[in-house]
Scaffold this active site. Structure first.
Site, PDB file in Angstrom:
ATOM      1  N   HIS A   1      -1.049   4.535  -0.426  1.00 14.99           N
ATOM      2  CA  HIS A   1      -2.221   5.395   0.079  1.00 14.99           C
ATOM      3  C   HIS A   1      -1.956   6.855   0.053  1.00 14.99           C
ATOM      4  O   HIS A   1      -1.896   7.506   0.950  1.00 14.99           O
ATOM      5  CB  HIS A   1      -2.405   5.043   1.564  1.00 14.99           C
ATOM      6  CG  HIS A   1      -3.375   3.920   2.028  1.00 14.99           C
ATOM      7  ND1 HIS A   1      -4.742   3.902   1.004  1.00 14.99           N
ATOM      8  CD2 HIS A   1      -3.213   2.676   2.506  1.00 14.99           C
ATOM      9  CE1 HIS A   1      -5.434   2.788   1.739  1.00 14.99           C
ATOM     10  NE2 HIS A   1      -4.342   1.903   2.167  1.00 14.99           N
TER      11      HIS A   1
ATOM     12  N   ASP B   1      -4.241  -0.395  -3.316  1.00 17.39           N
ATOM     13  CA  ASP B   1      -4.215   0.663  -2.302  1.00 17.39           C
ATOM     14  C   ASP B   1      -3.371   1.887  -2.589  1.00 17.39           C
ATOM     15  O   ASP B   1      -2.596   2.321  -1.952  1.00 17.39           O
ATOM     16  CB  ASP B   1      -4.141   0.029  -0.847  1.00 17.39           C
ATOM     17  CG  ASP B   1      -5.539  -0.511  -0.520  1.00 17.39           C
ATOM     18  OD1 ASP B   1      -6.329  -0.605  -1.294  1.00 17.39           O
ATOM     19  OD2 ASP B   1      -5.695  -0.579   0.712  1.00 17.39           O
TER      20      ASP B   1
ATOM     21  N   HIS C   1      -2.382  -4.701   2.155  1.00 15.16           N
ATOM     22  CA  HIS C   1      -3.683  -4.578   2.792  1.00 15.16           C
ATOM     23  C   HIS C   1      -3.623  -4.299   4.335  1.00 15.16           C
ATOM     24  O   HIS C   1      -4.598  -3.773   5.167  1.00 15.16           O
ATOM     25  CB  HIS C   1      -4.648  -5.884   2.608  1.00 15.16           C
ATOM     26  CG  HIS C   1      -5.925  -5.713   3.016  1.00 15.16           C
ATOM     27  ND1 HIS C   1      -6.894  -4.465   2.677  1.00 15.16           N
ATOM     28  CD2 HIS C   1      -6.865  -6.628   3.542  1.00 15.16           C
ATOM     29  CE1 HIS C   1      -7.997  -4.862   2.802  1.00 15.16           C
ATOM     30  NE2 HIS C   1      -8.241  -5.982   3.630  1.00 15.16           N
TER      31      HIS C   1
ATOM     32  N   ASP D   1       0.827  -1.396  -0.145  1.00 14.18           N
ATOM     33  CA  ASP D   1      -0.064  -0.004  -0.002  1.00 14.18           C
ATOM     34  C   ASP D   1       0.847   1.376  -0.127  1.00 14.18           C
ATOM     35  O   ASP D   1       2.012   1.299   0.660  1.00 14.18           O
ATOM     36  CB  ASP D   1      -0.931   0.105   1.256  1.00 14.18           C
ATOM     37  CG  ASP D   1      -1.660  -1.172   1.392  1.00 14.18           C
ATOM     38  OD1 ASP D   1      -1.391  -2.252   1.101  1.00 14.18           O
ATOM     39  OD2 ASP D   1      -2.885  -0.953   1.891  1.00 14.18           O
TER      40      ASP D   1
ATOM     41  N   ASP E   1      -6.260   7.346  -1.621  1.00 13.21           N
ATOM     42  CA  ASP E   1      -7.114   7.559  -0.397  1.00 13.21           C
ATOM     43  C   ASP E   1      -6.141   7.468   0.974  1.00 13.21           C
ATOM     44  O   ASP E   1      -5.073   7.193   0.804  1.00 13.21           O
ATOM     45  CB  ASP E   1      -8.203   6.342   0.164  1.00 13.21           C
ATOM     46  CG  ASP E   1      -9.454   6.264  -0.702  1.00 13.21           C
ATOM     47  OD1 ASP E   1      -9.872   7.460  -1.306  1.00 13.21           O
ATOM     48  OD2 ASP E   1     -10.203   5.434  -0.718  1.00 13.21           O
ATOM     49  N   ARG E   2      -6.605   8.084   1.929  1.00 17.87           N
ATOM     50  CA  ARG E   2      -6.130   8.524   3.094  1.00 17.87           C
ATOM     51  C   ARG E   2      -4.980   9.794   3.002  1.00 17.87           C
ATOM     52  O   ARG E   2      -5.084  10.833   3.314  1.00 17.87           O
ATOM     53  CB  ARG E   2      -5.263   7.295   3.525  1.00 17.87           C
ATOM     54  CG  ARG E   2      -6.127   6.164   4.230  1.00 17.87           C
ATOM     55  CD  ARG E   2      -6.968   6.447   5.411  1.00 17.87           C
ATOM     56  NE  ARG E   2      -7.565   5.496   6.022  1.00 17.87           N
ATOM     57  CZ  ARG E   2      -8.430   5.215   7.073  1.00 17.87           C
ATOM     58  NH1 ARG E   2      -8.541   6.335   7.722  1.00 17.87           N
ATOM     59  NH2 ARG E   2      -8.976   4.092   7.329  1.00 17.87           N
TER      60      ARG E   2
ATOM     61  N   ARG F   1     -12.377  -6.954   9.443  1.00 18.59           N
ATOM     62  CA  ARG F   1     -12.883  -5.917   8.802  1.00 18.59           C
ATOM     63  C   ARG F   1     -14.410  -5.707   8.859  1.00 18.59           C
ATOM     64  O   ARG F   1     -15.015  -4.568   8.308  1.00 18.59           O
ATOM     65  CB  ARG F   1     -12.135  -5.639   7.580  1.00 18.59           C
ATOM     66  CG  ARG F   1     -10.986  -5.705   7.714  1.00 18.59           C
ATOM     67  CD  ARG F   1     -10.286  -5.737   6.286  1.00 18.59           C
ATOM     68  NE  ARG F   1      -8.588  -5.875   6.383  1.00 18.59           N
ATOM     69  CZ  ARG F   1      -7.994  -4.795   6.513  1.00 18.59           C
ATOM     70  NH1 ARG F   1      -8.457  -3.730   6.377  1.00 18.59           N
ATOM     71  NH2 ARG F   1      -6.585  -5.075   6.491  1.00 18.59           N
TER      72      ARG F   1
ATOM     73  N   ASN G   1      -8.799  -2.776  -2.411  1.00 16.83           N
ATOM     74  CA  ASN G   1      -9.952  -2.727  -2.031  1.00 16.83           C
ATOM     75  C   ASN G   1     -10.308  -1.082  -1.989  1.00 16.83           C
ATOM     76  O   ASN G   1     -11.370  -0.562  -2.140  1.00 16.83           O
ATOM     77  CB  ASN G   1     -10.208  -3.013  -0.456  1.00 16.83           C
ATOM     78  CG  ASN G   1      -9.328  -2.550   0.377  1.00 16.83           C
ATOM     79  OD1 ASN G   1      -8.147  -2.321   0.582  1.00 16.83           O
ATOM     80  ND2 ASN G   1     -10.179  -2.123   1.477  1.00 16.83           N
ATOM     81  N   HIS G   2      -9.245  -0.326  -1.824  1.00 18.98           N
ATOM     82  CA  HIS G   2      -9.323   1.025  -2.108  1.00 18.98           C
ATOM     83  C   HIS G   2      -9.476   1.676  -3.544  1.00 18.98           C
ATOM     84  O   HIS G   2      -9.855   2.889  -3.780  1.00 18.98           O
ATOM     85  CB  HIS G   2      -8.417   2.131  -1.318  1.00 18.98           C
ATOM     86  CG  HIS G   2      -8.768   2.178   0.265  1.00 18.98           C
ATOM     87  ND1 HIS G   2      -9.344   3.106   0.671  1.00 18.98           N
ATOM     88  CD2 HIS G   2      -8.416   1.243   1.158  1.00 18.98           C
ATOM     89  CE1 HIS G   2      -9.484   2.951   1.983  1.00 18.98           C
ATOM     90  NE2 HIS G   2      -9.107   1.750   2.293  1.00 18.98           N
TER      91      HIS G   2
ATOM     92  N   HIS H   1      -3.819  -8.475  -3.306  1.00 17.15           N
ATOM     93  CA  HIS H   1      -3.896  -7.265  -2.385  1.00 17.15           C
ATOM     94  C   HIS H   1      -4.311  -7.698  -1.037  1.00 17.15           C
ATOM     95  O   HIS H   1      -3.697  -7.550   0.161  1.00 17.15           O
ATOM     96  CB  HIS H   1      -4.736  -6.187  -2.659  1.00 17.15           C
ATOM     97  CG  HIS H   1      -4.843  -5.166  -1.670  1.00 17.15           C
ATOM     98  ND1 HIS H   1      -4.021  -4.121  -1.589  1.00 17.15           N
ATOM     99  CD2 HIS H   1      -6.009  -4.909  -0.854  1.00 17.15           C
ATOM    100  CE1 HIS H   1      -3.974  -3.234  -0.555  1.00 17.15           C
ATOM    101  NE2 HIS H   1      -5.516  -3.583  -0.094  1.00 17.15           N
TER     102      HIS H   1
END
Length: 479
Positions: free
Chosen positions: A226, A253, A409, A224, A256-257, A382, A285-286, A334
């Site tokens: 991010h 990923d 992840h 990730d 995001d963030r 999750r 997943n993002h 991922h």
């Protein structure tokens, strides 16, 4: 009346101290010890604190379990509804979130301003969701943007694509990264050209790309990122830019963030367009509409570009491969493995990946599941997919003739973790995640012919003073 346990109270306070330091795993450990020694309302408070720490760790399923345990004993415990509603909201389950916040609102007689604000946010999110459904057209995603209609202003001083895509060379990619480091954006016209081209490239690839690493070639796998653009650039500084001699795979990923998700994404896409064999990408997943609405990417793209460019990003995300196999030995995906036994690579090749990520099934498992220390399959921490044990990993790898599973992840303090007797590796490449987790980042180098993992760790670098989630709607800022 049940009296408080001094020992439990001490453990809870120690947990609170670790929480304030953003050491959420340690806080969870201390809250768990407190729960075991506490009783009555003291125990419920410890469970509520642990649920909050789970939310910070993105363990939304575990937060919901803690909240439910509280409500079994005390249906009037307001914070339990708040924690549960927060977890559902951060999963994008707006209807479930509204139900929990409404219960909290009833108990507070509509006098809690924060709960009222959350209900207002949820109402708006549901309205937007339903409005989008009402105007959705089947051909909307494929509707092209005419680049001839996009004017490039005279003062633009960034990289250009004036004639054809062959102009995207390694030098062009380096100029783009320097342009981004100066906090300038790639012009919309050239962003659209890149997105359209990378979509064509990705669409032509298999669901599970089968890649043979040439003997003695060093192949780098990153986890990730991010939206942490300046840490991405640091990876290239440490390990070298993508090239024929040093190809990369980034394992989802990307966005995001972090608040430079556009820059991360355009950098990786530029290298992919430059030479598809030196930059490899899998979906996380993002890379999905639901997550992007909650965690900042939607707001960032619309701030830096517009709605049409955002829709083009979503179309490209739906084209990303789901996994890679490297030299028929290593699978890179991922999230992880599956809710059922007997899944084969050949079956995964038949999935329809050109879609939003579903809530269940093999595609969701690949992007959402996590390993766990205990054997067997367990409910996901999750709230989506499962947690799978070492025995599940061994069985899948053996049945598919593979030796190793590499997944991402999850944030890891050291940037990576090896488990399941060395056959499952988690790799995470966003150091000091969200500017607060103090973790290292890491990447893996596999040498062709050997395919043994070599781990490289690195620390976060300084970046301009823009906080994480700068373009998000504050769904994630729960107290």
């Amino acid at each position: 009346m049940i009296s408080n346990s001094p020992e439990a109270e001490k453990l809870k306070e120690l947990g609170n101290e670790q929480f304030k330091l953003s050491n959420f795993p340690k806080a969870i450990e201390l809250y768990t010890a407190a729960v075991e020694k506490a009783a009555g309302n003291q125990r419920l408070v410890c469970l509520s604190n642990r649920a909050f720490a789970h939310i910070k760790m993105e363990n939304y399923g575990l937060a919901i379990i803690d909240a439910d345990e509280i409500l079994k004993e005390d249906s009037g415990f307001i914070k339990a509804y708040y924690r549960k509603g927060s977890a559902y909201l951060l999963l994008g389950k707006f209807d479930d979130a509204r139900k929990e916040f409404k219960r909290a609102d009833t108990l507070t007689q509509g006098k809690d301003a924060d709960i009222q604000a959350k209900l207002k946010q949820i109402k708006q999110a549901i309205y937007e969701r339903e409005f989008a459904k009402s105007i959705e057209r089947p051909d909307e995603a494929s509707e092209p943007i005419d680049i001839q209609d996009i004017h490039v202003e005279q003062g633009y001083d960034g990289p250009r694509i004036d004639n054809d895509i062959s102009e995207v060379t390694p030098e062009w990619c380096e100029n783009l990264m320097n342009h981004f480091k100066d906090q300038k954006k790639l012009h919309k016209k050239y962003a659209v050209i890149l997105l359209q081209k990378v979509g064509e490239i990705l669409k032509s690839q298999q669901n599970v790309v089968e890649y043979d690493v040439p003997k003695d070639l060093e192949f780098t796998v990153c986890g990730d990122t991010h939206g942490q653009f300046f840490d991405l650039i640091n990876i290239f500084k440490i390990n070298g830019n993508p090239s024929v001699k040093r190809p990369y795979l980034f394992n989802g990923d990307f966005v995001d963030r972090g608040s430079w998700s556009v820059e991360v994404m355009m950098t990786l896409f530029a290298w992919k367009v430059c030479n598809p064999d030196i930059m490899h990408l899998t979906r996380g997943n993002h890379e999905s509409r639901n997550m992007n609405k909650l965690y900042g990417f939607e707001g960032e793209v619309k701030h830096k570009y517009d709605d049409k460019v955002y829709e083009l990003f979503q179309t490209v995300f739906n084209c990303l491969p789901l996994a890679y196999t490297l030299s028929k030995q290593v699978m890179v995906v991922h999230g992880g493995l599956f809710s059922n036994d007997g899944v084969t690579i050949s079956e995964l090749q038949k999935l329809n990946r050109f879609r939003e990520i579903p809530e269940g099934g093999p595609m969701a498992d690949m992007l959402w599941s996590d390993p766990i220390k205990q054997n067997g399959r367990h409910p996901s921490k999750r709230g989506i997919s499962i947690s799978f044990g070492p025995d599940i990993a061994h069985k899948f790898l053996n049945e598919n003739g593979l030796s190793l599973l590499v997944r991402s992840h999850e944030m890891k303090d050291q940037g990576y973790e090896v488990e399941a007797d060395g056959r499952v590796i988690t790799i995470f490449s966003a150091p000091n995640y969200c500017d607060q987790m103090k973790n290292k980042g890491a990447f893996i180098i596999f040498k062709g012919g050997e395919m043994k993992p070599k781990f490289i760790q690195f620390d976060a670098v300084e970046h301009p003073k823009l906080p994480p989630m700068a373009y998000a709607r504050n769904y994630g800022m729960f107290m």
